[in-house]
Motif scaffolding. Structure first.
Motif, PDB file in Angstrom:
ATOM      1  N   UNK A  68      -5.847   2.586  -6.453  1.00 31.74           N
ATOM      2  CA  UNK A  68      -5.562   4.107  -5.620  1.00 31.74           C
ATOM      3  C   UNK A  68      -5.084   5.387  -5.011  1.00 31.74           C
ATOM      4  N   UNK A  69      -3.991   4.603  -4.243  1.00 37.70           N
ATOM      5  CA  UNK A  69      -2.660   5.174  -4.073  1.00 37.70           C
ATOM      6  C   UNK A  69      -2.218   5.486  -5.269  1.00 37.70           C
ATOM      7  N   UNK A  70      -1.959   4.377  -5.962  1.00 36.52           N
ATOM      8  CA  UNK A  70      -0.829   4.528  -6.781  1.00 36.52           C
ATOM      9  C   UNK A  70      -1.213   5.419  -8.438  1.00 36.52           C
ATOM     10  N   UNK A  71      -3.255   5.670  -8.304  1.00 37.15           N
ATOM     11  CA  UNK A  71      -3.464   6.807  -8.742  1.00 37.15           C
ATOM     12  C   UNK A  71      -3.233   8.152  -8.654  1.00 37.15           C
TER      13      UNK A  71
ATOM     14  N   UNK B 172       8.733   4.531   9.339  1.00 39.61           N
ATOM     15  CA  UNK B 172       7.699   4.613   8.689  1.00 39.61           C
ATOM     16  C   UNK B 172       6.912   5.453  10.258  1.00 39.61           C
ATOM     17  N   UNK B 173       6.374   6.659  10.806  1.00 35.49           N
ATOM     18  CA  UNK B 173       5.342   7.056  11.944  1.00 35.49           C
ATOM     19  C   UNK B 173       4.482   8.298  10.458  1.00 35.49           C
ATOM     20  N   UNK B 174       3.443   8.875  11.096  1.00 37.08           N
ATOM     21  CA  UNK B 174       2.234  10.194  10.235  1.00 37.08           C
ATOM     22  C   UNK B 174       1.479  10.373  11.257  1.00 37.08           C
ATOM     23  N   UNK B 175       1.824  11.788  11.563  1.00 40.79           N
ATOM     24  CA  UNK B 175       0.724  12.102  12.860  1.00 40.79           C
ATOM     25  C   UNK B 175       1.131  11.486  14.007  1.00 40.79           C
ATOM     26  N   UNK B 176       2.521  10.874  13.956  1.00 41.53           N
ATOM     27  CA  UNK B 176       3.038  10.949  15.797  1.00 41.53           C
ATOM     28  C   UNK B 176       2.455   9.016  15.734  1.00 41.53           C
ATOM     29  N   UNK B 177       2.418   9.228  14.609  1.00 43.83           N
ATOM     30  CA  UNK B 177       1.191   7.532  15.178  1.00 43.83           C
ATOM     31  C   UNK B 177       2.452   6.733  13.954  1.00 43.83           C
ATOM     32  N   UNK B 178       2.932   4.624  14.437  1.00 50.11           N
ATOM     33  CA  UNK B 178       3.900   4.162  14.079  1.00 50.11           C
ATOM     34  C   UNK B 178       2.284   3.684  12.379  1.00 50.11           C
ATOM     35  N   UNK B 179       2.881   3.626  11.466  1.00 54.10           N
ATOM     36  CA  UNK B 179       2.259   3.273  10.413  1.00 54.10           C
ATOM     37  C   UNK B 179       1.324   1.988  10.148  1.00 54.10           C
TER      38      UNK B 179
ATOM     39  N   UNK C   9       0.978  -0.935   0.118  1.00 46.13           N
ATOM     40  CA  UNK C   9       0.103  -0.470  -0.149  1.00 46.13           C
ATOM     41  C   UNK C   9       0.200   1.175   0.141  1.00 46.13           C
ATOM     42  N   UNK C  10       1.946   1.210  -0.054  1.00 45.91           N
ATOM     43  CA  UNK C  10       2.730   2.604  -0.175  1.00 45.91           C
ATOM     44  C   UNK C  10       3.898   2.952  -0.792  1.00 45.91           C
ATOM     45  N   UNK C  11       4.375   3.428  -0.887  1.00 46.05           N
ATOM     46  CA  UNK C  11       5.635   3.538  -2.221  1.00 46.05           C
ATOM     47  C   UNK C  11       7.084   2.758  -1.636  1.00 46.05           C
ATOM     48  N   UNK C  12       7.636   3.104  -2.039  1.00 47.66           N
ATOM     49  CA  UNK C  12       8.676   2.466  -1.000  1.00 47.66           C
ATOM     50  C   UNK C  12       9.046   3.407  -0.273  1.00 47.66           C
TER      51      UNK C  12
ATOM     52  N   UNK D 128      -0.515   7.955   2.411  1.00 46.59           N
ATOM     53  CA  UNK D 128      -0.927   6.497   2.829  1.00 46.59           C
ATOM     54  C   UNK D 128      -2.190   6.253   3.276  1.00 46.59           C
ATOM     55  N   UNK D 129      -2.478   5.029   3.710  1.00 49.85           N
ATOM     56  CA  UNK D 129      -3.613   5.110   4.226  1.00 49.85           C
ATOM     57  C   UNK D 129      -2.863   4.485   5.619  1.00 49.85           C
ATOM     58  N   UNK D 130      -3.533   5.175   7.130  1.00 54.06           N
ATOM     59  CA  UNK D 130      -3.046   4.644   8.244  1.00 54.06           C
ATOM     60  C   UNK D 130      -4.983   3.981   8.497  1.00 54.06           C
ATOM     61  N   UNK D 131      -4.218   3.943   9.616  1.00 51.70           N
ATOM     62  CA  UNK D 131      -5.882   3.566  10.857  1.00 51.70           C
ATOM     63  C   UNK D 131      -5.720   4.783  12.045  1.00 51.70           C
ATOM     64  N   UNK D 132      -6.532   5.084  12.109  1.00 49.60           N
ATOM     65  CA  UNK D 132      -6.536   5.790  13.155  1.00 49.60           C
ATOM     66  C   UNK D 132      -8.190   5.290  14.206  1.00 49.60           C
TER      67      UNK D 132
END
Length: 223
Positions: free
Chosen positions: A188-191, A137-144, A126-129, A202-206
């Motif tokens: 969708x991500x690739x698009x 890998x962390x986003x918004x202060x949280x692990x991916x 789901x993610x680019x390399x 990225x998509x990241x679960x919250x």
């Protein structure tokens, strides 16, 4: 853990390098012996043929363009070499046409499992390399959060541990048929990337618990 890498491209380099740094015994196998040796040297790993990477490993990462999957699996030994083995599939069967991205109705992961008899786990697609190069890998202060799926419980546990080695949070979402949804999400991500979004999209679960912890910690909201 002994990890075989089928492929010598960016995902093979990124994930193989992270796992080698985490102390795993990594063997890079490629269609080109020279490329496999070059990548293995860069990662501090071993190199060999595609068959070597499949046969000598506890876990095999399939990291090639989806159009090369049948050829690579056959060169690795196919059903005879991979039956019962844990195979991590990070590929995406997408077609790029102009600004259009499409994926198939049946997942590539299911096709790989049927072709080889391996215990296939879909993950890391789901993610680019560049995302996997982050440490961690962390986003918004949280692990991916990394969704993954597969039929075999032991195989899922093994891949979950490899996800944790990257500093990410594993999220088992179901059996291998859920790969259809993960591949559609990847399309969708690739698009989005194809249309100019940055590679860290990225998509990241919250969850509500995540938000509560962030508020207590006073973590800033990232744009």
């Amino acid at each position: 853990m002994k990890i075989g890498i089928l492929g010598t491209g960016t995902m093979a380099r990124t994930l193989g390098g992270r796992w080698a740094a985490a102390g795993h015994d990594v063997l890079v196998g490629g269609r080109s012996a020279a490329k496999a040796q070059q990548l293995a040297t860069a990662l501090g790993a071993r190199s060999g043929s595609l068959a070597d990477a499949a046969q000598a490993a506890d876990v095999t990462l399939l990291a090639v363009a989806y159009t090369a999957v049948p050829e690579v699996l056959d060169a690795a030994g196919g059903r005879g070499a991979l039956t019962g083995k844990v195979v991590v599939d990070c590929t995406n069967p997408v077609e790029l046409t102009g600004f259009s991205v499409t994926s198939g109705a049946t997942s590539l992961a299911e096709q790989i499992q049927q072709r080889t008899g391996a215990r296939v786990v879909k993950a890391f697609n789901l993610c680019e390399a560049k995302v996997w190069q982050l440490d961690p890998p962390s986003f918004d202060g949280r692990p991916l959060v990394v969704p993954f799926c597969g039929d075999d419980e032991q195989a899922r546990a093994t891949v979950g541990a490899l996800i944790e080695d990257l500093g990410c949070a594993p999220l088992a979402v179901g059996d291998v048929t859920y790969a259809r949804h993960l591949e559609a999400m990847a399309a969708l991500v690739i698009s989005l990337l194809f249309r100019g979004h940055d590679p860290y999209t990225v998509f990241n679960l919250v969850t509500a618990a995540d938000e509560a912890r962030r508020k207590v910690a006073g973590a800033p909201v990232q744009p």
